[in-house]
Design an enzyme around this catalytic site. Structure first.
Site: not given
Length: 569
Positions: A46, A50, A228, A289
């Site tokens: 697509d 993945d 994050d 991070e």
């Protein structure tokens, strides 16, 4: 607690007594490969990478020689910020596969001796998260709204935002909601896109939910988390006004005293998480991070009872300058070990201009702005690649743990000439096309020079267009070229592993001039001398056996923008 999953690391590695000895944990010296899933390998066709694509390419990572992988988010998400807007932290977005695919990937990686770190996004969720939808429906003062940073506005009718904060992606950091009765209502904070509302981490309900999320993935066998915006989460009391400098890094890396970055209260969150990870066997790791102005401030995130690693962004952001590089290396090797943590080293990731281009920019480019066809100071490609190879040769010799971003082992540059209508980074839209953002470092990587989409996807589909001139950079094209960037990385990683450089000690060498980096790393497998020419004239080398060189050369003179590893008696 021992994980109940069948995908635990292979016993030959997990049962190693040295690994369990304090001070010898795997993450102290590991080379960790960042996979940006949507751009790594697409098995479904697509055009979006993945989880099965990752599993299919694990042998390529074994041959590269990395110790672990870090996966950027693959959770359920509307993908407004490429998955960093999470709608369900305990499920896989159908774009990337299923939980069963993740379990298989974990088992296959662990069976090859590769550990797996997954991204966690605790500062904010997607506005599609069930919690935020409940908050909108419940109204002001509700327990549901207390999970997020909802505030009344300023002004006579609350028509002004609670303060003047700006979003990292540009524009205001507050959005006003329409209440159930149709009237303008409260405002919610989003340090990033308006579809990414910030959690309120003073709320015990939020704290408990993330303990649950941590355990969900630890029980499945993940080896740790990259966190994050780890320097966010806690905001200064009273939410005081603050405007960063015009040329400030978007994540606050150069700023002091920002009321939404690096607040003291965030450390208690990670002490709590450290205790959760300690319930599990196998040296599970937390990596921050945290964009902070100095190495010393970064080291606060990795004190013994907090995180295990923190990205060394001061190192990443250092220019190609011998004195500056020497200073940040010296400061890192002082500050991190002083709190019992390894130094970490990183040159590229999914948020910054790839270092094969960044190191040859001829104008300032604040982090987060990106580069495009109209940016000043366009990089010089040949210079950038030479410097990138030399910089990596220096980095992978340094004691501690190193991170490699997918595609840098192929020498990939930043993609500058993306069509405007192909760009997808929220920064591009929220700044009215003033900043190009991060799409240029996220273009799907090339595997096969002769295949559709360079082997990224079997159908030739690609969510961002790949440059027409990337065939020579494809992995297949570099396999047979001993002078290629791929072979350089393999050689560096193999020699690093065989000599144990990650656990070595560094000594600076004098007598090479101010434009030269020269140091010796003493390791269990021997000593390696590293010399990097960061100047404008060739540098005389001592008589010694060359182990690895960033560029082919003959004779005893090291060319400009070149680094070498020498065997040391």
């Amino acid at each position: 607690m021992t994980s109940t999953t069948t995908s635990a690391l292979a016993p030959s590695a997990a049962e190693n007594s040295d690994e369990r000895r304090p001070g010898s944990e795997w993450w102290r010296t590991a080379v960790i490969y960042q996979i940006y899933p949507r751009s790594f390998a697409d098995a479904s066709g697509d055009g979006i990478g993945d989880i099965p694509g990752i599993t299919a390419r694990l042998d390529d990572l074994v041959s590269l020689g990395v110790d672990a992988v870090w996966l950027s988010p693959f959770y359920r998400s509307p993908q407004n910020d490429a998955g960093y807007d999470v709608a369900d932290y305990c499920d896989v977005d159908p774009l990337f596969g299923t939980l069963a695919d993740v379990d298989e990937m974990l088992a296959e990686a662990h069976g090859r001796g590769i550990r797996v770190i997954v991204d966690l996004v605790p500062n904010h969720s997607s506005d599609r998260h069930v919690w935020f939808q409940e908050a909108l429906a419940a109204g002001p003062g509700s327990a549901e709204r207390a999970r997020y940073m909802f505030r009344d506005g300023r002004g006579e009718d609350g028509e002004l935002p609670p303060n003047n904060w700006e979003s990292v992606f540009g524009g205001p950091a507050w959005t006003r909601v329409t209440e159930a009765d149709g009237r303008p209502g409260q405002w919610y904070l989003h340090l990033f896109d308006s579809s990414q509302p910030d959690f309120d981490w003073s709320n015990p309900v939020v704290q408990e939910e993330f303990r649950r999320i941590l355990r969900f993935w630890l029980d499945r066998g993940v080896d740790g988390f990259r966190v994050d915006v780890a320097h966010g989460l806690v905001k200064s009391d009273g939410l005081p006004d603050h405007l960063p400098a015009v040329d400030a890094d978007s994540m606050g890396g150069g700023d002091e005293d920002v009321p939404y970055w690096g607040q003291e209260g965030v450390h208690e969150i990670y002490r709590d998480w450290n205790r959760v990870l300690a319930e599990y066997d196998g040296d599970r790791a937390l990596c921050a991070e945290a964009w902070l102005p100095t190495v010393d401030k970064t080291a606060l995130w990795v004190r013994p009872d907090e995180m295990h690693q923190a990205f060394n962004f001061p190192y990443l952001m250092t220019a190609w300058d011998a004195a500056a590089i020497r200073e940040v290396i010296s400061e890192s090797l002082r500050a991190f070990p002083a709190v019992g943590a390894p130094a970490t080293w990183v040159l590229s990731n999914h948020d910054v201009v790839r270092h094969a281009s960044r190191l040859a920019l001829t104008a300032e480019n604040p982090q987060g702005h990106g580069i495009g066809p109209d940016s000043p100071g366009q990089p010089i490609p040949d210079v950038g690649l030479r410097r990138a190879r030399a910089a990596t040769t220096v980095m992978l010799a340094l004691p501690g743990s190193a991170y490699v971003y997918q595609g840098e082992e192929l020498g990939l540059p930043e993609v500058i000439d993306l069509p405007d209508d192909a760009r997808q980074d929220p920064t591009w839209f929220r700044t009215a096309h003033e900043r190009y953002g991060r799409d240029g470092c996220r273009v799907p990587i090339p595997w096969d020079a002769d295949a559709p989409a360079y082997g990224f996807s079997p159908t030739g589909a690609s969510w961002l267009p790949q440059p027409a001139d990337w065939a020579p950079l494809a992995r297949s094209a570099q396999e047979g070229d001993a002078d290629s960037t791929l072979w350089l990385y393999r050689s560096l990683l193999a020699t690093r592993r065989s000599t144990g450089l990650g656990a070595g000690t560094l000594e600076w060498l004098d007598g090479y001039g101010e434009d030269v980096l020269a140091f010796r790393v003493q390791a269990e497998g021997g000593a390696v001398t590293v010399i990097a020419n960061v100047g404008t004239e060739p540098v005389a080398l001592p008589a010694a056996t060359v182990l690895v060189a960033s560029e082919p050369f003959e004779g005893g003179l090291l060319p400009v923008d070149t680094a070498v590893w020498l065997a040391t008696d």
